[in-house]
Each structure stands twice: as C-alpha cells, then as structure tokens.
Design an enzyme around this catalytic site. Structure first.
Site, short mmCIF file in Angstrom:
data_model
loop_
_atom_site.label_atom_id
_atom_site.label_comp_id
_atom_site.label_asym_id
_atom_site.label_seq_id
_atom_site.Cartn_x
_atom_site.Cartn_y
_atom_site.Cartn_z
N LYS A 86 41.01 53.13 32.07
CA LYS A 86 40.64 52.37 30.88
C LYS A 86 40.95 53.17 29.62
O LYS A 86 40.97 54.40 29.66
CB LYS A 86 39.13 52.09 30.90
N ARG A 94 34.79 43.83 42.59
CA ARG A 94 34.97 42.85 43.66
C ARG A 94 35.22 43.54 45.00
O ARG A 94 34.92 42.99 46.06
CB ARG A 94 36.09 41.88 43.27
N1 BES Z 1 33.34 46.75 34.81
C1 BES Z 1 34.51 46.08 34.42
C2 BES Z 1 34.22 44.77 33.69
C3 BES Z 1 33.77 44.91 32.25
C4 BES Z 1 34.66 45.24 31.26
C5 BES Z 1 32.48 44.62 31.92
C6 BES Z 1 34.24 45.30 29.95
C7 BES Z 1 32.06 44.67 30.61
C8 BES Z 1 32.94 45.02 29.63
C9 BES Z 1 35.35 45.72 35.64
O1 BES Z 1 35.31 46.63 36.68
C10 BES Z 1 36.76 45.66 35.19
O2 BES Z 1 37.28 46.68 34.80
N2 BES Z 1 37.36 44.47 35.23
C11 BES Z 1 38.68 44.29 34.78
C12 BES Z 1 39.36 43.38 35.74
C13 BES Z 1 40.84 43.26 35.51
C14 BES Z 1 41.53 44.57 35.85
C15 BES Z 1 41.38 42.14 36.35
C16 BES Z 1 38.62 43.67 33.39
O3 BES Z 1 37.78 42.81 33.14
O4 BES Z 1 39.41 44.08 32.55
MN MN Z 2 36.72 48.18 36.45
#
Ligand code: BES
Ligand code: MN
Ligand code: ZN
Length: 512
Positions: A267, A341
């Site tokens: 990230k 997931r």
């Molecule tokens: N924990 C995150 C989701 C999240 C992101 C929650 C920002 C709250 C704020 C999750 O693990 C994630 O990184 N999801 C990705 C999925 C994507 C790679 C398909 C996302 O939402 O960017």
């Molecule tokens: Mn994630």
C-alpha cells in the site's frame, strides 16, 4: 462508565447533589412549577435555547438548582437518533470541565429506545484511549466522566433497556479498545489472549489454534497470508452456550488482520497506519461476546477469528501464486492486498462443522465499500432475504445501520482465473460486490451474510479512532434471534430449553 437508573423528576434532579446535570428537552416542553422547569421554560421563551436536536445551553450556578452546572440539550422530536446526537454534543461541553459524574434527566417521559441511545452516547463520550500513553492520568488530560445517573420518573419498565444498553456499551468499548491498539500491541497472539480472557466469563469458552493446527486443517489461503509475517497466526474459536447443544448456533466470523501493509502489492505510505484497524471485525466479535456474557440470551453463538499480519517479506506470497483453500478450491492471488477474503474463506469453510443456522462475517474488506457508502452505513450482503431483513432492522434499532448490496451472479465473473478455480480480485468496478462474491463461493452450505465495515469501523482525521461498530447491530440481531434475553445472573429459562432452533427464524424461508 458506571450507570445507575434512578427515579427522578425534574424537581428531584434540581434538588440532588451532582457535579453536572444534563437535561434533555424535547419539542413542546411544558414543565411544572419547580425551579428547573421554570428555568427551561424561560430559556425556551426567550429564544436563547431551542429544543431542536444538537442545540444546547450551558447554565452555571442557577438559583434554586443544586448542581452547579446544568446543560440543557434539545432533542427535537425525542427520537433515539436525536437523543444520541444531543447527548454526544452535551458531553462535549462537559468533558473538558472538572465534572467526573453526570446526572441525565429527560424533561419529558422517555421511551426505552431513547434511554438506550442516551446510554450509548454517554459511554461513547466517556471512552478514552490510554493503553499506549506513558501518563494516562496526565493533568493535561481532562478527568474522565466515569459515572452517569439516569433519572426518569418511572424506572421500573426501563430497567431491562438499561441493562441491554450497558451491555452493548461494554461490548462497543472492548471492540474500540482492541481496534485502537497499534499493530505491535495487538498482535495475533495478544488478540488470542484477549479472547482467552473472555473465555473465563460465564457460559463462554475459548480455544486457540496455532500454525500447526491450521496447517493440519488445510487452511492454505489463511496460511498464505500469514507466511510473510514473523508474527505467528492464530485461529480463535469462541463459544457462547446459552441454549441446549442441539440448537444450531449463529456463527460470527471476524477479519483479524492485525496489520495490513498490502504485502508484496504494498500500500502507499499515506494513512497506512490506519491499517492497524484491519482487525476491527475481529474486535467486534470480541465485543459481542463481552455483551453476551452480560445479557445471557437463550441461544448459541460461535465466534471465529482468523488473525495474522499481511506483510511483504522474502517468504511472502507473490502475485500469481496459487494456493489451495480448506474447501479444496484453488485461488490465484492476483493482488496480495486482497488478503481479507483469503483468511475469511477458510474460516467460512471451518464454520460448516457447527451446522450453523446463520453465518455472518464482519470485515474491513474493501476501500470500494468506503466509496460506496462512506461512514454512515455498513455494507451488507446476504444470500438469504430473511437474514438480510433481520440484520437491516437490527441495525436501525441499534442506531448502527447497514445497507443491503447486490450479489448477482454476473458480478462473480470478474473473478475468473486462467490458472486456478478463482482469482482473489476482480477489477475496480463494484469492488465491494466482487469481494462478497468471492466469499459467497465458500458460504454455500448455510445461510450467510457479510458485513463490509471498511467505512464504519473507524474514523480518520483528527477524530481518528475505532467506533466499535457493528457490535450494536450484531447484539440486537442476536437478541432478536433469542426472542428475549435471559435475565442477568439467571439460568437459561425453560422456554429457552424447549424452544426450537434459532434457524427457524433466521434461516431460509423463516420470517425475521
Ligand atoms: N483492509 C483493506 C480494505 C480497506 C482499505 C479498508 C481502505 C478501509 C480502508 C483490504 O485488505 C484491501 O486492501 N482491499 C483492497 C482490495 C483490492 C486489492 C481488490 C482495496 O480495497 O483496495
Ligand atoms: Mn489489504
Ligand atoms: Zn485488509
């Protein structure tokens, strides 16, 4: 915060010693002859105080009123949402001051749900985070308001509502506390220890599995996420036994990523600290069990928490890796940041062994859900209309609302993989839905719902901190399933022992 319900009319409240008195005034206030009623009537007539929700007036040292400081807070039509807002605002005014206790009075007769809303708002405002501060009692920090006396003319019929609200508040507080703790103070091992602590409460049991047991179960997707971290994974199994064993349990599954860097699909740096909140689903499960221990409803509940970190490392999973889940389905990990997931799918498969009447997973799953619904409503997906309806109405009741999202099969097509049974990501469109479609592949053996709390579990910015959602929604849902909570301190009632499965109400074809 400690709560006490007392029989108090406005005149009594004005005559009673208390560091601070908060009076909730609804539209159309018409008081009696006492000094406090007269004061309220005068401020309303003058136009200095309005009874609309959020409006407030601070009165200090008023003649004929014993408490030194009085906050008049408008609650408009007196709806629970307005009560919560008003109490929150009024607590903001009191919080910086010296008062350590507050007496709260309704100027007009109060309903149970208004009282519950007041309790939640009081508890919310009194929570302070201190676990990782060197001087939690620093003089610069205002003293905590640690006690609330709720004054109503007739407390009798409201006692049960108070008890429920206090239990929910304690659950919310526990969830906030664990979600707020930084990643290095809330590791999978520490989360498991917290669950074990809960296991000491009446009717609650806790079992914790480590890497070996998880490997033996074949949880290849969960293991894959954990393999990049030096922190050992934990799989936490909580049980609340409030009904005979023959009664099918509700299973709650909480995403327990104690820190989500994104892994190799790392990230960006800004706001990455907020990924310590990525175990908010797990924290909400802990909070629900805390509340259950107090409320003792006549039903069975299982809590499952797959807990690990998502880290980049020489040993971490890479985009393109294919892993085998506990269900046997193979998964191509196209993006290591879609890790929630992966840990949840194995927990869902594990849930099958409980022959549940319903399974609800709770996860900070997608940024896309934040875009779709913001911080107001949690995203709710369900394979079962009755379950969806029950969760929707539990959310409204608890002032912890959710909104149903679609699960059309067409959304699942985005997850196709050339190298495995399924990919772990779709494209950017409908990201919250494709994530839910992924989970649904592992939830075909029971009635299932998924709550995406990415937008509602915490607040960012200067008010950064966990909200404790959706503990309120879940506790209300569970109490609905139980029909009626068992009296605190009591044994399960005969009714509970003879009643059929909760699934008759929650499950397919039932009416919520
Ligand atoms: N924990 C995150 C989701 C999240 C992101 C929650 C920002 C709250 C704020 C999750 O693990 C994630 O990184 N999801 C990705 C999925 C994507 C790679 C398909 C996302 O939402 O960017
Ligand atoms: Mn994630
Ligand atoms: Zn995550």
């Amino acid at each position: 915060m400690d709560f006490e319900l007392q029989s108090l009319r406005l005149a009594d409240a004005a005559a009673r010693k208390s560091p601070a008195l908060m009076v909730l005034v609804a539209d159309g206030f018409a008081g009696g002859e006492d000094a406090l009623s007269a004061l309220i009537a005068r401020t309303v007539a003058s136009g200095d105080f309005k009874t609309e929700a959020g409006a407030q007036l601070f009165v200090y040292g008023a003649a004929g009123i014993v408490p030194e400081r009085v906050v008049l807070a408008g609650i408009g039509d007196g709806s629970p949402a307005r009560v919560r807002k008003a109490v929150g605002t009024a607590m903001g005014a009191l919080r910086g001051g010296p008062a350590k206790a507050v007496t709260l009075c309704f100027a007009q007769p109060a309903e149970a749900d208004a009282l519950r809303a007041a309790v939640l708002a009081l508890a919310d405002a009194s929570y302070t985070y201190s676990a990782t501060k060197s001087k939690p009692n620093d003089k610069k920090e205002p003293p905590r308001i640690g006690k609330a006396v709720l004054g109503v003319p007739e407390p009798g019929p409201l006692r049960e509502a108070l008890q429920q609200a206090v239990a929910v508040a304690r659950g919310v507080e526990l969830a906030r506390e664990w979600a707020n703790r930084p990643g290095n103070h809330a590791t999978p091992t520490l989360l498991a220890d917290a669950a074990r602590q809960l296991g000491k409460l009446p009717r609650i049991g806790c079992e914790v599995l480590g890497p070996k047991e998880v490997a033996r179960l074949g949880m290849g997707a969960f293991q894959a996420v954990a393999q990049g971290s030096r922190q050992e994974l934990r799989f936490i199994v909580l049980r609340y036994d409030g009904a005979p064993r023959s009664q099918a349990p509700v299973v709650l599954v909480g995403k327990g990523i104690t820190f989500d860097t994104g892994g190799i699909s790392i990230k960006p740096a800004p706001e990455m600290d907020e990924m310590k909140f990525d175990m908010s689903g797990a924290a909400s499960v802990l909070g629900v069990f805390r509340a259950l221990a107090e409320l003792r409803p006549a039903l069975n509940v299982v809590g499952l928490i797959p807990a690990c970190e998502n880290m980049p490392d020489g040993g971490a999973i890479k985009p393109g890796d294919v892993v085998t889940s506990m269900s046997g389905q193979t998964i191509e990990i196209l993006n290591t940041d879609a890790e929630g997931r992966l840990v949840l799918c194995d927990a869902l498969t594990y849930a099958e062994r409980f022959k549940p009447c319903a399974v609800i997973d709770i996860a900070t799953l997608t940024g896309a859900c934040v875009i779709a619904l913001g911080g107001v409503r949690s995203g709710m997906f369900a394979s079962d209309d009755a379950l969806a309806q029950a969760l929707q109405s539990a959310g409204e009741q608890a002032l912890d609302p959710c909104w149903r999202m679609p699960l059309d099969d067409e959304y699942g097509e985005a997850l196709k993989s050339n190298f495995a049974d399924v990919g772990n990501v779709g494209g950017r469109p409908a990201g919250a839905v494709t994530a839910a479609k992924f989970l649904q592949r592992f939830a075909d053996k029971f009635s299932w719902a998924h709550l995406d709390i990415a937008g509602t579990a915490w607040k960012g910015g200067s008010a950064k901190g966990a909200t404790g959602r959706p503990v309120g929604l879940l506790v209300h849902y569970l109490l609905m399933q139980a029909g009626r909570p068992v009296k605190a301190g009591g044994e399960p009632t005969k009714r509970a022992k003879t009643k059929g499965q909760a699934g008759a109400r929650a499950g397919k074809g039932g009416k919520a």
